[in-house]
Design a protein around this motif. Structure first.
Motif, mmCIF file in Angstrom:
data_model
loop_
_atom_site.group_PDB
_atom_site.id
_atom_site.type_symbol
_atom_site.label_atom_id
_atom_site.label_comp_id
_atom_site.label_asym_id
_atom_site.label_seq_id
_atom_site.Cartn_x
_atom_site.Cartn_y
_atom_site.Cartn_z
ATOM 1 N N ASN A 127 0.869 -1.173 0.000
ATOM 2 C CA ASN A 127 0.000 0.000 0.000
ATOM 3 C C ASN A 127 0.913 1.232 0.000
ATOM 4 N N ARG A 128 1.510 1.508 -1.141
ATOM 5 C CA ARG A 128 2.623 2.453 -1.259
ATOM 6 C C ARG A 128 2.318 3.859 -0.746
ATOM 7 N N ARG A 129 1.096 4.294 -0.844
ATOM 8 C CA ARG A 129 0.760 5.642 -0.391
ATOM 9 C C ARG A 129 0.633 5.720 1.132
ATOM 10 N N HIS A 130 0.529 4.571 1.777
ATOM 11 C CA HIS A 130 0.315 4.550 3.227
ATOM 12 C C HIS A 130 1.225 3.521 3.887
ATOM 13 N N SER A 131 2.513 3.634 3.629
ATOM 14 C CA SER A 131 3.460 2.671 4.187
ATOM 15 C C SER A 131 4.722 3.377 4.665
ATOM 16 N N LYS A 132 5.128 3.070 5.867
ATOM 17 C CA LYS A 132 6.423 3.525 6.369
ATOM 18 C C LYS A 132 7.397 2.387 6.077
ATOM 19 N N ASP A 133 8.351 2.639 5.194
ATOM 20 C CA ASP A 133 9.214 1.573 4.703
ATOM 21 C C ASP A 133 10.608 2.131 4.433
ATOM 22 N N SER A 134 11.373 1.503 3.549
ATOM 23 C CA SER A 134 12.753 1.937 3.297
ATOM 24 C C SER A 134 12.848 3.359 2.772
ATOM 25 N N ARG A 135 11.772 3.893 2.227
ATOM 26 C CA ARG A 135 11.791 5.288 1.797
ATOM 27 C C ARG A 135 11.898 6.216 2.992
ATOM 28 N N ASN A 136 11.479 5.725 4.174
ATOM 29 C CA ASN A 136 11.519 6.527 5.399
ATOM 30 C C ASN A 136 12.602 6.072 6.375
ATOM 31 N N ILE A 137 12.799 4.767 6.482
ATOM 32 C CA ILE A 137 13.698 4.224 7.505
ATOM 33 C C ILE A 137 15.021 3.724 6.945
ATOM 34 N N GLY A 138 15.168 3.755 5.626
ATOM 35 C CA GLY A 138 16.412 3.308 5.006
ATOM 36 C C GLY A 138 16.431 1.810 4.728
ATOM 37 N N ASN A 139 17.566 1.358 4.224
ATOM 38 C CA ASN A 139 17.743 -0.056 3.916
ATOM 39 C C ASN A 139 17.754 -0.869 5.209
ATOM 40 N N VAL A 140 17.262 -2.090 5.146
ATOM 41 C CA VAL A 140 17.131 -2.930 6.334
ATOM 42 C C VAL A 140 18.260 -3.961 6.358
ATOM 43 N N PRO A 141 19.043 -3.992 7.445
ATOM 44 C CA PRO A 141 20.098 -5.007 7.560
ATOM 45 C C PRO A 141 19.500 -6.397 7.760
ATOM 46 N N LYS A 142 20.113 -7.385 7.128
ATOM 47 C CA LYS A 142 19.601 -8.756 7.226
ATOM 48 C C LYS A 142 19.549 -9.233 8.668
ATOM 49 N N GLU A 143 20.465 -8.776 9.504
ATOM 50 C CA GLU A 143 20.460 -9.245 10.890
ATOM 51 C C GLU A 143 19.235 -8.766 11.676
ATOM 52 N N GLU A 144 18.462 -7.829 11.118
ATOM 53 C CA GLU A 144 17.224 -7.387 11.761
ATOM 54 C C GLU A 144 16.016 -8.223 11.337
ATOM 55 N N PHE A 145 16.205 -9.136 10.371
ATOM 56 C CA PHE A 145 15.097 -9.967 9.910
ATOM 57 C C PHE A 145 14.654 -10.916 11.015
ATOM 58 N N VAL A 146 13.338 -11.017 11.201
ATOM 59 C CA VAL A 146 12.764 -12.051 12.062
ATOM 60 C C VAL A 146 12.571 -13.305 11.222
ATOM 61 N N GLY A 147 12.066 -13.123 9.994
ATOM 62 C CA GLY A 147 11.859 -14.256 9.095
ATOM 63 C C GLY A 147 10.949 -13.898 7.950
ATOM 64 N N LYS A 148 10.627 -14.920 7.186
ATOM 65 C CA LYS A 148 9.776 -14.776 6.009
ATOM 66 C C LYS A 148 8.346 -15.157 6.368
ATOM 67 N N ALA A 149 7.406 -14.297 5.984
ATOM 68 C CA ALA A 149 5.988 -14.589 6.211
ATOM 69 C C ALA A 149 5.567 -15.674 5.228
ATOM 70 N N ASN A 150 5.103 -16.799 5.761
ATOM 71 C CA ASN A 150 4.758 -17.925 4.909
ATOM 72 C C ASN A 150 3.266 -18.138 4.724
ATOM 73 N N ILE A 151 2.526 -18.178 5.836
ATOM 74 C CA ILE A 151 1.135 -18.597 5.767
ATOM 75 C C ILE A 151 0.257 -17.642 6.575
ATOM 76 N N VAL A 152 -0.852 -17.221 5.965
ATOM 77 C CA VAL A 152 -1.895 -16.502 6.696
ATOM 78 C C VAL A 152 -2.812 -17.583 7.253
#
Length: 184
Positions: A148-173
């Motif tokens: 939802n590009r118009r309503h998202s706080k993401d790398s445009r605001n917080i910068g690139n994300v280091p891999k060590e900050e990853f919790v994991g990959k979202a797999n299943i809803v």
């Protein structure tokens, strides 16, 4: 009396082992996450519940368009989509993603692009350098955006994300039950 004591002891051991396994699985392998907000709509909705694979990236590498959960702050985790990989240049122009100068299709955005009726674009024009100060995504980092590009706080605001900050990959809803699916 002795057999009742034995049975109680066996049940206690079984419950302890089950609890230990649950804690180990939750801490090291998979975790439930609740989506908080609308930054990933229409792909994920506010209050959707997901299973996050915490071990996947120790075996494999993150790929473009994976939906990930990461520590954005010490108190808050974000869920976003990987757009840029280490060493890549990223730019958006006329609602089209360009990676290293090549246009890349984002079919998961088609629904939202059709909803834009004000004459603007879903994703405003920018270059990686304009929003992060980097010409390419640094090694060990990823550029992420919400769907939802118009309503998202993401790398445009917080910068690139280091891999060590990853919790994991979202797999299943897995919740709501009427909407069980693989997160893509």
């Amino acid at each position: 009396m002795s057999s009742a004591k034995n049975e109680t002891w066996e049940w206690t051991k079984a419950l302890f082992v089950a609890l230990l396994l649950a804690v180990l699985i939750r801490y090291f392998l998979f975790a439930p996450i609740v989506v908080d907000g609308e930054s990933m709509m229409p792909t994920l909705h506010d209050q959707d519940r997901l299973i996050v694979n915490k071990i996947g990236y120790t075996i494999g590498s993150p790929e473009r368009f994976d939906i990930i959960v990461f520590h954005a702050t010490s108190e808050k985790d974000y869920i976003k989509r990987i757009i840029g990989l280490p060493g890549e240049s990223i730019r958006y122009e006329n609602d089209i993603l360009y990676v290293d100068g090549e246009p890349i299709d984002e079919p998961y955005l088609d629904f939202y692009k059709q909803q834009v009726t004000d004459g603007g674009s879903l994703t405003y024009d920018f270059t990686l350098e304009e929003v992060t100060g980097e010409y390419v995504v640094p090694e060990g980092h990823y550029f992420v955006l919400g769907d939802n590009r118009r309503h998202s706080k993401d790398s445009r605001n917080i910068g690139n994300v280091p891999k060590e900050e990853f919790v994991g990959k979202a797999n299943i809803v897995f919740w709501p039950l009427s909407d069980i699916r693989i997160a893509k």
